[in-house]
Design a protein around this motif. Structure first.
Motif, mmCIF file in Angstrom:
data_model
loop_
_atom_site.group_PDB
_atom_site.id
_atom_site.type_symbol
_atom_site.label_atom_id
_atom_site.label_comp_id
_atom_site.label_asym_id
_atom_site.label_seq_id
_atom_site.Cartn_x
_atom_site.Cartn_y
_atom_site.Cartn_z
ATOM 1 N N ILE A 99 15.533 9.010 -27.166
ATOM 2 C CA ILE A 99 16.351 9.999 -27.661
ATOM 3 C C ILE A 99 16.083 11.035 -26.858
ATOM 4 C CG2 ILE A 99 17.083 11.601 -29.417
ATOM 5 C CD1 ILE A 99 18.469 9.111 -29.737
ATOM 6 N N LYS A 100 14.947 11.536 -26.762
ATOM 7 C CA LYS A 100 14.565 12.902 -26.005
ATOM 8 C C LYS A 100 14.989 12.681 -24.442
ATOM 9 C CE LYS A 100 10.954 16.148 -24.477
ATOM 10 N NZ LYS A 100 9.703 16.454 -25.027
ATOM 11 N N LYS A 101 14.945 11.424 -23.837
ATOM 12 C CA LYS A 101 15.373 11.397 -22.578
ATOM 13 C C LYS A 101 16.635 10.874 -22.273
ATOM 14 C CE LYS A 101 11.856 8.377 -21.905
ATOM 15 N NZ LYS A 101 10.801 7.389 -21.329
ATOM 16 N N LYS A 102 17.345 10.963 -23.371
ATOM 17 C CA LYS A 102 18.867 10.656 -23.323
ATOM 18 C C LYS A 102 19.191 9.180 -22.787
ATOM 19 C CE LYS A 102 20.757 15.459 -23.722
ATOM 20 N NZ LYS A 102 21.515 16.172 -22.882
ATOM 21 N N GLU A 103 18.202 8.360 -23.048
ATOM 22 C CA GLU A 103 18.320 6.994 -22.625
ATOM 23 C C GLU A 103 19.160 6.057 -23.723
ATOM 24 O OE1 GLU A 103 14.794 5.152 -21.223
ATOM 25 O OE2 GLU A 103 14.392 6.800 -19.723
ATOM 26 N N GLU A 105 21.964 6.572 -27.357
ATOM 27 C CA GLU A 105 22.310 7.666 -28.234
ATOM 28 C C GLU A 105 22.124 7.589 -29.599
ATOM 29 O OE1 GLU A 105 24.021 7.120 -24.472
ATOM 30 O OE2 GLU A 105 24.143 5.571 -25.871
ATOM 31 N N ASN A 131 16.312 17.517 -29.415
ATOM 32 C CA ASN A 131 17.925 16.924 -29.327
ATOM 33 C C ASN A 131 18.233 15.976 -30.413
ATOM 34 O OD1 ASN A 131 16.280 15.154 -27.910
ATOM 35 N ND2 ASN A 131 18.014 14.393 -26.610
ATOM 36 N N GLN A 282 21.586 11.761 -30.934
ATOM 37 C CA GLN A 282 21.533 12.779 -29.954
ATOM 38 C C GLN A 282 22.321 14.048 -30.633
ATOM 39 O OE1 GLN A 282 22.284 12.439 -25.715
ATOM 40 N NE2 GLN A 282 21.404 10.463 -25.548
ATOM 41 N N SER A 283 21.888 14.995 -30.470
ATOM 42 C CA SER A 283 22.332 16.168 -31.100
ATOM 43 C C SER A 283 23.766 16.701 -30.372
ATOM 44 C CB SER A 283 21.557 17.334 -31.165
ATOM 45 O OG SER A 283 21.154 17.848 -29.753
ATOM 46 N N ASP A 284 24.182 16.152 -29.072
ATOM 47 C CA ASP A 284 25.320 16.711 -28.232
ATOM 48 C C ASP A 284 26.325 15.611 -28.691
ATOM 49 O OD1 ASP A 284 24.238 14.640 -26.739
ATOM 50 O OD2 ASP A 284 23.988 15.964 -25.010
#
Length: 341
Positions: A99-103, A105, A131, A282-284
């Motif tokens: 999640i941190k690396k946005k790999e 969702e 995030n 992911q927060s976004d």
């Protein structure tokens, strides 16, 4: 002749305008019955959530997370039109890193691991995952203090001086053991601590090399069932006041009861605590997307093809959350009148 050409040209322009009006404007602003606004694609009637693919990090193929992830991916894809898939991983801690690396969702984890990650503590010391937001909790991963009748251990205090597996180094189970012992005024230094896997723990109890073990897993746990087949298994209960103190200090815990008969020799309900298996995102991700994902999962639990599906309930989805919930998920649970217990 010139006038005729002008009329013909005007007619062609009008026809072209009609054609473009009919074919154009493929996207339009829409609002569904729940008040979610988004861009609707006229080709498929689905909103444009800003992403085309969605991955859910689960665990190993032999565990619980992976098949559940496959079910959830199908539900999300059906509800949103976004191509969704479940991917294998090393589960909770690694999933937070993904999640941190946005790999990915979406990810499965445990409530305590999610809290450590969001705070940058324990195994995430100095590696804060900022995030991540909660979508909902799913089912309990129960903390079981396992021993046998011949050990003489009947309470947490009785563990003092005994050989006890407190989980593998850096694991969530190790943290659970430390925090429970803390409530009783003890530390791992008060026991002869061993860092063993669940299978090695139950083997050690069976052959007498250890006296007890902390095991955090859904019940019934296969390793404990195997031990119960040959030994008179005892699950050590936690005292009510200690449970309350634990939850007050570490809100990712929730009260849990191991029912009579969970294991062959367990003749009474056992009071303990559990962390929860949960979904994080992911927060976004947009509020609309997370709202629709949450709705798709919690309103279709009857379609989950796994035994754990029976434990996934909307009314329990905020229990032990521990981290900030995503606004999209919060909107859904607010509409359902759900709050943490």
């Amino acid at each position: 002749m010139k006038r005729k050409s002008l009329f013909l040209g005007a007619a062609l322009i009008i026809m072209l305008s009609i054609f473009l009006t009919a074919c154009g404007g493929s996207n339009k602003e829409s609002e569904n019955k729940n008040g979610n606004k988004g861009t609707e694609n006229a080709d498929n009637g689905k909103k444009d959530y800003g992403i085309k693919f969605l991955s859910i990090a689960t665990g190993g193929t032999g565990g619980t997370y992976y098949p559940l992830g496959g079910n959830f991916a199908s539900m999300i894809q059906d509800a949103t039109g976004i191509e969704s898939n479940a991917v294998t991983s090393n589960a909770s801690a690694e999933n937070m890193a993904l999640i941190k690396k946005k790999e990915v969702e979406v990810a499965f984890t445990q409530t305590d691991i999610a809290t450590y990650a969001s705070e940058g503590t324990m195994m995430f010391n100095g590696e804060k995952v900022d995030n991540v937001r909660g979508l909902g909790t799913l089912y309990p991963e129960t903390i079981q203090i396992v021993t046998t009748s011949k050990s003489g251990i009947k309470s947490v205090e009785d563990l003092k001086g005994k050989s006890v597996s407190v989980g593998e180094a850096g694991s969530g189970t190790r943290a659970n053991a430390e925090q429970i012992l803390e409530m009783y005024g003890m530390t791992v230094d008060d026991v002869k601590a061993r860092n063993l896997s669940f299978d090695d723990s139950t083997t050690g109890i069976q052959d007498g090399t250890i006296d007890a073990a902390f095991i955090t897993a859904g019940t019934p746990t296969g390793a404990v069932e195997g031990l119960a087949a040959t030994e008179d298994v005892v699950i050590v209960p936690l005292d009510a006041d200690k449970i309350d103190a634990l939850i007050d200090k570490y809100p990712y815990y929730a009260k849990e009861t191991i029912p009579t008969g969970t294991y062959a020799s367990v003749k009474n309900d056992i009071d303990t605590v559990a962390v929860q298996a949960m979904l994080v995102v992911q927060s976004d991700l947009t509020d609309d997307l997370v709202y629709d994902m949450t709705k798709a999962i919690f309103e279709n639990t009857d379609k989950i093809g796994h035994a754990k599906g029976k434990l996934i309930k909307t009314e329990n989805a905020l229990n032990g959350m521990g981290i900030e919930i995503h606004p999209g998920a919060k909107k859904y649970f607010d509409e359902k009148g759900v709050s943490a217990k």
